[in-house]
Write a protein that holds these residues in place. Structure first.
Motif, PDB file in Angstrom:
ATOM      1  N   ILE A 175     -43.227  20.164  35.144  1.00 23.32           N
ATOM      2  CA  ILE A 175     -44.302  19.813  34.199  1.00 23.32           C
ATOM      3  C   ILE A 175     -43.853  18.631  33.339  1.00 23.32           C
ATOM      4  O   ILE A 175     -44.613  17.679  33.123  1.00 23.32           O
ATOM      5  N   GLN A 176     -42.607  18.671  32.865  1.00 25.14           N
ATOM      6  CA  GLN A 176     -42.060  17.571  32.065  1.00 25.14           C
ATOM      7  C   GLN A 176     -42.007  16.276  32.879  1.00 25.14           C
ATOM      8  O   GLN A 176     -42.429  15.218  32.401  1.00 25.14           O
ATOM      9  N   ILE A 177     -41.500  16.348  34.110  1.00 24.86           N
ATOM     10  CA  ILE A 177     -41.403  15.166  34.971  1.00 24.86           C
ATOM     11  C   ILE A 177     -42.795  14.603  35.250  1.00 24.86           C
ATOM     12  O   ILE A 177     -43.003  13.383  35.189  1.00 24.86           O
ATOM     13  N   ARG A 178     -43.763  15.482  35.554  1.00 23.79           N
ATOM     14  CA  ARG A 178     -45.140  15.035  35.819  1.00 23.79           C
ATOM     15  C   ARG A 178     -45.684  14.239  34.627  1.00 23.79           C
ATOM     16  O   ARG A 178     -46.263  13.171  34.809  1.00 23.79           O
TER      17      ARG A 178
ATOM     18  N   ARG B 291     -36.251  12.399  41.405  1.00 23.52           N
ATOM     19  CA  ARG B 291     -36.072  13.297  40.260  1.00 23.52           C
ATOM     20  C   ARG B 291     -36.122  14.766  40.676  1.00 23.52           C
ATOM     21  O   ARG B 291     -35.379  15.590  40.129  1.00 23.52           O
ATOM     22  N   ILE B 292     -36.978  15.099  41.637  1.00 17.24           N
ATOM     23  CA  ILE B 292     -37.036  16.471  42.149  1.00 17.24           C
ATOM     24  C   ILE B 292     -35.677  16.846  42.726  1.00 17.24           C
ATOM     25  O   ILE B 292     -35.132  17.912  42.443  1.00 17.24           O
ATOM     26  N   LYS B 293     -35.121  15.960  43.549  1.00 18.01           N
ATOM     27  CA  LYS B 293     -33.826  16.231  44.194  1.00 18.01           C
ATOM     28  C   LYS B 293     -32.704  16.377  43.167  1.00 18.01           C
ATOM     29  O   LYS B 293     -31.802  17.183  43.355  1.00 18.01           O
ATOM     30  N   LYS B 294     -32.756  15.609  42.083  1.00 19.71           N
ATOM     31  CA  LYS B 294     -31.672  15.599  41.099  1.00 19.71           C
ATOM     32  C   LYS B 294     -31.841  16.632  39.990  1.00 19.71           C
ATOM     33  O   LYS B 294     -30.856  17.169  39.486  1.00 19.71           O
ATOM     34  N   GLU B 295     -33.082  16.915  39.582  1.00 19.99           N
ATOM     35  CA  GLU B 295     -33.293  17.655  38.336  1.00 19.99           C
ATOM     36  C   GLU B 295     -33.836  19.077  38.497  1.00 19.99           C
ATOM     37  O   GLU B 295     -33.680  19.881  37.575  1.00 19.99           O
TER      38      GLU B 295
END
Length: 145
Positions: free
Chosen positions: A67-70, A120-124
């Motif tokens: 949600i934060q990344i989005r 970011r998905i892969k890292k976070e």
């Protein structure tokens, strides 16, 4: 297919991906889409073939982080739409385990946003994959670029 946003149990069905793409063909404001499909490879590691990857996650934390990344991606790029879905459980070789789809008025924001989202998905996100080999042994997967 059991779903708890953004997670799906098992491989992400091509029909599911197709339905999402098809649902955007009626939006006359969209000029470009970018799509990333992550697929399980049949890698050979120490002479053993990967048969699949079993994905696990700390779901509540992953959803909160996504949600934060989005929000950050929507603020940074001029997007009209974004979809992110990741598999949980076993995905056999050849199966799709990550689906990222972005839409914008022009192609460049969609492409840049999609690329940043995947990285970011892969890292976070707290998502882990256990590679299952043909002899039933396994090892935890390292994310590589």
């Amino acid at each position: 297919m059991k779903k708890k946003y953004p997670f799906l149990e098992g491989a992400i069905p091509i029909e599911f991906i197709s339905e999402i793409i098809q649902s955007h063909t009626h939006d006359n404001n969209i000029g470009g889409h970018s799509i990333f499909l992550g697929q399980v490879r049949a890698d050979i590691i120490e002479e053993k073939e990967v048969e699949g990857i079993e994905f696990t996650s700390y779901q509540e934390m992953a959803i909160e982080k996504l949600i934060q990344i989005r929000k950050e991606i929507f603020t940074k790029y001029d997007l009209l739409c974004m979809h992110v879905h990741h598999s949980l459980g076993l995905v056999k070789k050849g199966g799709v385990c990550l689906f990222v789809f972005t839409s914008s008025k022009h192609r460049k924001p969609a492409i840049l946003a999609c690329d940043e989202l995947v990285e970011r998905i892969k890292k976070e996100l707290p998502i882990w994959g256990k590679e299952i080999f043909s002899d039933s042994s396994y090892q935890w997967k390292e994310n590589k670029q």
